[in-house]
Design an enzyme around this catalytic site. Structure first.
Site, mmCIF file in Angstrom:
data_model
loop_
_atom_site.group_PDB
_atom_site.id
_atom_site.type_symbol
_atom_site.label_atom_id
_atom_site.label_comp_id
_atom_site.label_asym_id
_atom_site.label_seq_id
_atom_site.Cartn_x
_atom_site.Cartn_y
_atom_site.Cartn_z
ATOM 1 N N GLU A 25 0.844 -1.191 0.000
ATOM 2 C CA GLU A 25 0.000 0.000 0.000
ATOM 3 C C GLU A 25 0.882 1.245 0.000
ATOM 4 O O GLU A 25 2.034 1.216 0.453
ATOM 5 C CB GLU A 25 -0.908 0.003 1.236
ATOM 6 C CG GLU A 25 -1.891 1.169 1.279
ATOM 7 C CD GLU A 25 -2.920 1.015 2.390
ATOM 8 O OE1 GLU A 25 -3.805 1.884 2.495
ATOM 9 O OE2 GLU A 25 -2.830 0.035 3.163
ATOM 10 N N ASN A 172 -12.407 -1.093 -1.011
ATOM 11 C CA ASN A 172 -11.687 -1.687 0.121
ATOM 12 C C ASN A 172 -12.297 -1.195 1.424
ATOM 13 O O ASN A 172 -12.518 0.006 1.593
ATOM 14 C CB ASN A 172 -10.207 -1.291 0.084
ATOM 15 C CG ASN A 172 -9.511 -1.573 1.411
ATOM 16 O OD1 ASN A 172 -9.163 -2.710 1.708
ATOM 17 N ND2 ASN A 172 -9.329 -0.551 2.228
ATOM 18 N N GLU A 173 -12.560 -2.118 2.325
ATOM 19 C CA GLU A 173 -13.079 -1.766 3.659
ATOM 20 C C GLU A 173 -14.161 -0.692 3.558
ATOM 21 O O GLU A 173 -14.117 0.323 4.263
ATOM 22 C CB GLU A 173 -11.950 -1.333 4.596
ATOM 23 C CG GLU A 173 -10.993 -2.466 4.923
ATOM 24 C CD GLU A 173 -10.015 -2.141 6.050
ATOM 25 O OE1 GLU A 173 -10.063 -1.018 6.591
ATOM 26 O OE2 GLU A 173 -9.207 -3.027 6.395
ATOM 27 N N TYR A 248 -6.831 -8.812 11.656
ATOM 28 C CA TYR A 248 -5.485 -8.604 12.186
ATOM 29 C C TYR A 248 -5.377 -9.196 13.585
ATOM 30 O O TYR A 248 -6.324 -9.132 14.382
ATOM 31 C CB TYR A 248 -5.152 -7.113 12.240
ATOM 32 C CG TYR A 248 -4.897 -6.490 10.892
ATOM 33 C CD1 TYR A 248 -3.632 -6.538 10.316
ATOM 34 C CD2 TYR A 248 -5.915 -5.864 10.180
ATOM 35 C CE1 TYR A 248 -3.381 -5.963 9.079
ATOM 36 C CE2 TYR A 248 -5.677 -5.286 8.935
ATOM 37 C CZ TYR A 248 -4.407 -5.340 8.388
ATOM 38 O OH TYR A 248 -4.166 -4.782 7.157
ATOM 39 N N GLU A 304 -6.075 -9.043 3.810
ATOM 40 C CA GLU A 304 -5.303 -8.323 4.838
ATOM 41 C C GLU A 304 -5.285 -9.182 6.090
ATOM 42 O O GLU A 304 -6.330 -9.447 6.683
ATOM 43 C CB GLU A 304 -5.895 -6.937 5.136
ATOM 44 C CG GLU A 304 -5.724 -5.937 4.001
ATOM 45 C CD GLU A 304 -6.104 -4.513 4.387
ATOM 46 O OE1 GLU A 304 -5.959 -4.161 5.576
ATOM 47 O OE2 GLU A 304 -6.541 -3.763 3.491
ATOM 48 N N GLN A 353 2.207 -6.006 5.727
ATOM 49 C CA GLN A 353 2.412 -5.738 4.320
ATOM 50 C C GLN A 353 3.807 -6.172 3.911
ATOM 51 O O GLN A 353 4.587 -6.606 4.746
ATOM 52 C CB GLN A 353 2.194 -4.266 4.014
ATOM 53 C CG GLN A 353 0.756 -3.807 4.190
ATOM 54 C CD GLN A 353 0.517 -2.357 3.791
ATOM 55 O OE1 GLN A 353 1.357 -1.700 3.211
ATOM 56 N NE2 GLN A 353 -0.650 -1.850 4.152
#
Length: 500
Positions: A25, A172-173, A248, A304, A353
């Site tokens: 990103e 995204n999101e 996460y 992610e 990432q």
């Protein structure tokens, strides 16, 4: 002694190479300084891409790379990143650190990066602040070979040949940074946007990825699927090829996540326990998906995942820079074993990432580069890419310091490659106890077993001063005995065994 039983003739799935995917990103030093330094940099590069980073990433066989975000994707306007670099628009990266984004890394640079890595492209389009036309024209710019305004613009910018995009994320999101949308509103927007993602290449088309849930938001999954399937022909599968999931591993809470390097055994087990929650998420979201898609035509795309700690002291808090220890190696090993074992539904995953951000495989500082413990897990597990998952069972026992955060002492997955070799990856989650394993392979003569081991104190890490503290070594003392074999895993370790 823990017993592992493997049935190599019972194939239970195909492990997509894309499960070992990555994510880059426009965030902190992931791209700028981490991957891309520009053609005029004193750091060795090819067309602006760091030679050392590319070399290291090629060693782990990166199969697919997601770009440009992340939250950045839904404020990214692709035309700002094409044409002569001195004329490209500058903007403030409002999501990540409030720094200037000069757009010197754009569409052409991304596809050059994919070319150097030899990986597939996963482009995340802007639904949050972009338009249908903008996204449609980006697809045309990238993939159309014929005569069109966008194809001519691409050629004028130096690329006569079109590129291939295998995956396209539509937002995204969007439940959060991508627009704070409700699921039904997003799903209707998704249906509209995806209509204009054309298959210009006529080669099976771009795989369209719909924005899925944040962790355990099962209402989002059900509502999005219900809306996308409504009045849609069955063969369209809700107009999607994949549904994303973001999760996460955060040892503490989102306000005080915890340190990447200063932690105790209680934090260790809490982190691993929260990592194992991924399996419940896969199974429960998968069960909802089964109601709409029983043939599993839609992949669960975990684009992610990884650890998220408080950023390193003294660094820009918007850059999300954190160190990487054996704890992260265990998190990677656990997750990859889970993705392998659920490969009937999980078709792609992307570690967050790639460089210098969150659970990175590489860290850079100027001309220096270091491989993290997580890097070596990807290196050890790469034999699973494209292999066949085989049926296996492993006896485990519960360990931990708190009842709410108990974990099994071991996790594993097993595959067989096209040459018939069996690959076993296994993690020892204990902070202080070794584990002895006896493995039996049914209906197969065991001729030779070799292995590699990544192990160390739970706090062990690689630094720019000491870059080789943690790296794989041969797994010693593998004992073959009448068709079985035994081996020992030290505490806090990840192993890969090859059976011939």
């Amino acid at each position: 002694m823990d017993r592992l039983r493997i049935h190599p003739n019972k194939i239970t799935g195909k492990i997509n190479r894309e499960i070992y995917g990555h994510f880059s990103e426009h965030l902190g030093r992931c791209i700028y300084g981490g991957i891309y330094v520009g053609e005029d940099s004193p750091i060795e590069n090819v067309n602006g891409m760091r030679t050392d980073v590319i070399r290291a990433l090629k060693e782990i066989n990166v199969p697919v790379l997601r770009w440009p975000g992340g939250c950045f994707a839904d404020e990214y306007h692709w035309m700002d990143g094409i044409g002569p670099k001195e004329k490209r628009k500058k903007m403030i990266n409002t999501h990540w650190g409030g720094v200037v984004e000069d757009n010197s890394f754009g569409t052409h640079e991304y596809f050059e990066l994919c070319r150097q890595l030899g990986c597939s492209a996963y482009v995340n389009g802007n639904l949050g602040s972009g338009t249908v036309r903008e996204m449609s024209e980006w697809v045309e710019y990238i993939t159309f070979e014929g005569l069109s305004p966008m194809a001519q613009l691409r050629e004028a910018n130096g690329s006569g040949e079109a590129w291939n995009v295998k995956y396209w994320g539509v937002g995204n999101e969007n439940w959060g940074c991508g627009g704070n949308m409700n699921p039904e509103y997003y799903a209707n927007e998704y249906r509209r946007y995806q209509t204009y993602i054309r298959d210009y290449r006529n080669d099976g088309g771009i795989h369209k990825i719909c924005c899925g849930p944040n962790a355990d938001d099962y209402t989002w999954t059900r509502t999005v699927l219900d809306t996308c399937y409504r009045n849609a022909a069955p063969e369209h599968h809700g107009f999607m090829d994949g549904l994303s999931l973001h999760y996460y591993t955060v040892p503490g809470d989102w306000k005080e996540k915890g340190s990447a390097v200063w932690f105790n055994e209680q934090d260790w087990y809490r982190t691993l326990s929260k990592t194992l929650y991924m399996e419940e998420l896969i199974e429960r979201h998968g069960k909802i998906m089964d109601e709409y898609d029983p043939d599993k035509k839609i992949g669960l795309i975990i684009d992610e995942w990884g650890t998220w700690y408080d950023c390193e002291p003294g660094t820009n808090p918007g850059f999300l820079y954190q160190q990487n220890t054996m704890r992260d190696a265990l998190v990677a090993g656990i997750n990859l074993n889970l993705f392998n074992r659920h490969c009937d539904r999980v078709k792609m995953a992307n570690l967050a990432q790639m460089v210098n951000v969150l659970q990175a495989v590489l860290l850079t500082d100027g001309e220096q580069m270091v491989k993290t413990p997580t890097y070596y897990v990807f290196q050890m597990y790469k034999s699973h890419q494209g292999a066949s998952l085989v049926d296996s069972t492993l006896e485990t026992s519960g360990i931990g310091l708190e009842e709410a955060f108990m974990v099994p002492n071991l996790t594993h997955s097993v595959s067989v490659d096209t040459n018939g070799q069996i690959h076993i990856t296994i993690t020892n989650l204990s902070a202080d106890e070794s584990s002895e394993i006896e493995a039996e392979i049914t209906e197969r003569e065991v001729k030779e077993v070799t292995g590699e081991l990544l192990a160390g104190d739970i706090h062990a890490k690689n630094t720019f001063e000491e870059p080789s503290n943690v790296q794989p070594v041969p797994l010693q003392n593998i004992i073959l005995n009448n068709g079985t074999f035994q081996f020992k895993l030290p505490p806090s370790s990840v192993a890969h065994l090859v059976v011939k």
